[in-house]
Design a protein around this motif. Structure first.
Motif, PDB file in Angstrom:
ATOM      1  N   ASP A  12       0.862  -1.182   0.000  1.00  0.00           N
ATOM      2  CA  ASP A  12       0.000   0.000   0.000  1.00  0.00           C
ATOM      3  C   ASP A  12       0.900   1.234   0.000  1.00  0.00           C
ATOM      4  O   ASP A  12       1.214   1.782   1.053  1.00  0.00           O
ATOM      5  N   LEU A  13       1.332   1.642  -1.208  1.00  0.00           N
ATOM      6  CA  LEU A  13       2.243   2.782  -1.290  1.00  0.00           C
ATOM      7  C   LEU A  13       1.535   4.111  -1.083  1.00  0.00           C
ATOM      8  O   LEU A  13       2.075   5.020  -0.481  1.00  0.00           O
ATOM      9  N   ALA A  14       0.334   4.248  -1.599  1.00  0.00           N
ATOM     10  CA  ALA A  14      -0.353   5.544  -1.554  1.00  0.00           C
ATOM     11  C   ALA A  14      -0.744   5.924  -0.133  1.00  0.00           C
ATOM     12  O   ALA A  14      -0.739   7.097   0.219  1.00  0.00           O
ATOM     13  N   GLY A  15      -1.069   4.949   0.694  1.00  0.00           N
ATOM     14  CA  GLY A  15      -1.513   5.265   2.036  1.00  0.00           C
ATOM     15  C   GLY A  15      -0.381   5.684   2.967  1.00  0.00           C
ATOM     16  O   GLY A  15      -0.615   6.314   3.986  1.00  0.00           O
ATOM     17  N   ASN A  16       0.867   5.339   2.626  1.00  0.00           N
ATOM     18  CA  ASN A  16       1.986   5.616   3.514  1.00  0.00           C
ATOM     19  C   ASN A  16       2.841   6.788   3.053  1.00  0.00           C
ATOM     20  O   ASN A  16       3.893   7.034   3.620  1.00  0.00           O
ATOM     21  N   LEU A  17       2.440   7.489   2.010  1.00  0.00           N
ATOM     22  CA  LEU A  17       3.239   8.595   1.490  1.00  0.00           C
ATOM     23  C   LEU A  17       2.927   9.896   2.227  1.00  0.00           C
ATOM     24  O   LEU A  17       1.801  10.142   2.626  1.00  0.00           O
ATOM     25  N   GLY A  18       3.962  10.703   2.362  1.00  0.00           N
ATOM     26  CA  GLY A  18       3.778  12.013   2.981  1.00  0.00           C
ATOM     27  C   GLY A  18       3.537  13.073   1.930  1.00  0.00           C
ATOM     28  O   GLY A  18       3.180  12.776   0.796  1.00  0.00           O
ATOM     29  N   LEU A  46       4.235   2.409 -12.470  1.00  0.00           N
ATOM     30  CA  LEU A  46       4.162   0.956 -12.342  1.00  0.00           C
ATOM     31  C   LEU A  46       2.718   0.452 -12.364  1.00  0.00           C
ATOM     32  O   LEU A  46       2.456  -0.673 -12.776  1.00  0.00           O
ATOM     33  N   PHE A  47       1.774   1.280 -11.931  1.00  0.00           N
ATOM     34  CA  PHE A  47       0.376   0.883 -11.857  1.00  0.00           C
ATOM     35  C   PHE A  47      -0.328   0.947 -13.214  1.00  0.00           C
ATOM     36  O   PHE A  47      -1.341   0.287 -13.411  1.00  0.00           O
ATOM     37  N   ILE A  48       0.199   1.718 -14.153  1.00  0.00           N
ATOM     38  CA  ILE A  48      -0.460   1.889 -15.455  1.00  0.00           C
ATOM     39  C   ILE A  48      -0.673   0.554 -16.181  1.00  0.00           C
ATOM     40  O   ILE A  48      -1.775   0.319 -16.692  1.00  0.00           O
ATOM     41  N   PRO A  49       0.307  -0.384 -16.259  1.00  0.00           N
ATOM     42  CA  PRO A  49       0.027  -1.668 -16.927  1.00  0.00           C
ATOM     43  C   PRO A  49      -1.095  -2.457 -16.258  1.00  0.00           C
ATOM     44  O   PRO A  49      -1.889  -3.112 -16.934  1.00  0.00           O
ATOM     45  N   VAL A  50      -1.181  -2.380 -14.934  1.00  0.00           N
ATOM     46  CA  VAL A  50      -2.261  -3.068 -14.220  1.00  0.00           C
ATOM     47  C   VAL A  50      -3.606  -2.463 -14.607  1.00  0.00           C
ATOM     48  O   VAL A  50      -4.578  -3.175 -14.853  1.00  0.00           O
ATOM     49  N   LEU A  51      -3.663  -1.147 -14.701  1.00  0.00           N
ATOM     50  CA  LEU A  51      -4.895  -0.469 -15.085  1.00  0.00           C
ATOM     51  C   LEU A  51      -5.288  -0.817 -16.520  1.00  0.00           C
ATOM     52  O   LEU A  51      -6.461  -1.085 -16.795  1.00  0.00           O
ATOM     53  N   VAL A  52      -4.324  -0.851 -17.424  1.00  0.00           N
ATOM     54  CA  VAL A  52      -4.607  -1.211 -18.818  1.00  0.00           C
ATOM     55  C   VAL A  52      -5.127  -2.643 -18.898  1.00  0.00           C
ATOM     56  O   VAL A  52      -6.104  -2.933 -19.614  1.00  0.00           O
ATOM     57  N   ILE A 100       8.210   9.198  -5.356  1.00  0.00           N
ATOM     58  CA  ILE A 100       7.834   7.796  -5.128  1.00  0.00           C
ATOM     59  C   ILE A 100       6.415   7.543  -5.631  1.00  0.00           C
ATOM     60  O   ILE A 100       6.130   6.524  -6.257  1.00  0.00           O
ATOM     61  N   GLY A 101       5.504   8.482  -5.374  1.00  0.00           N
ATOM     62  CA  GLY A 101       4.126   8.334  -5.849  1.00  0.00           C
ATOM     63  C   GLY A 101       4.043   8.316  -7.368  1.00  0.00           C
ATOM     64  O   GLY A 101       3.288   7.516  -7.945  1.00  0.00           O
ATOM     65  N   CYS A 102       4.806   9.165  -8.050  1.00  0.00           N
ATOM     66  CA  CYS A 102       4.820   9.167  -9.525  1.00  0.00           C
ATOM     67  C   CYS A 102       5.369   7.851 -10.054  1.00  0.00           C
ATOM     68  O   CYS A 102       4.851   7.291 -11.019  1.00  0.00           O
ATOM     69  N   PHE A 103       6.439   7.356  -9.417  1.00  0.00           N
ATOM     70  CA  PHE A 103       7.014   6.080  -9.833  1.00  0.00           C
ATOM     71  C   PHE A 103       5.999   4.943  -9.639  1.00  0.00           C
ATOM     72  O   PHE A 103       5.850   4.069 -10.498  1.00  0.00           O
TER      73      PHE A 103
END
Length: 148
Positions: A34-40, A55-61, A48-51
């Protein structure tokens, strides 16, 4: 029909409603971090969020492709059923170990496919491979049996 063989494996024996099997699959993705929930709110967290988004774009596609295929199958299902009923297309009986495709056979009309499902289910309960249960004494036609 769900069947458990003597080794404890679960098999599913059913008619295949569409003329083809689904090609796309999401697989077993798991839960993941859970990267989005732990970001400041600092610049490093933004990088880190952009990276993570890249990485999430292929999963979304992949999710969009699977959803589009499901919608297409739902749109074509009434025509496939009409084709089978009105034009007398033969049903195919499909055997899956869990949800993984294992074997299929052309079974004829609705009543013949029901008998084939029952024969395969009885054979699987007795520990036979599905192709032996469906076609006792005959080698499988058209496709080799999968390794057991």
């Amino acid at each position: 029909m769900k069947v458990v063989d003597p080794q404890g494996r679960t098999w599913r024996v059913s008619r295949r409603w569409m003329p083809w099997r689904r090609k796309s699959s999401t697989g077993d993705w798991g839960t993941g971090p859970d990267l989005a929930g732990n970001l400041g709110d600092d610049p490093i967290s933004m990088v880190i969020g952009c990276f993570a988004m890249i990485l999430f774009i292929p999963v979304l596609v992949l999710a969009v492709v699977v959803a589009a295929e499901m919608l297409l199958l739902l749109a074509l299902l009434p025509f496939a059923i009409l084709g089978r009923v009105l034009l007398g297309r033969h049903w195919r009986v499909e055997v899956r170990e869990g949800w993984t495709f294992a074997w299929e056979v052309e079974a004829g009309d609705w009543a013949q496919s029901r008998r084939t499902i029952e024969h395969v289910a009885q054979g699987l309960r007795a520990g036979m491979p599905p192709w032996q249960a469906a076609l006792p004494g005959q080698p499988p036609a058209g496709q080799p049996p999968p390794p057991v």
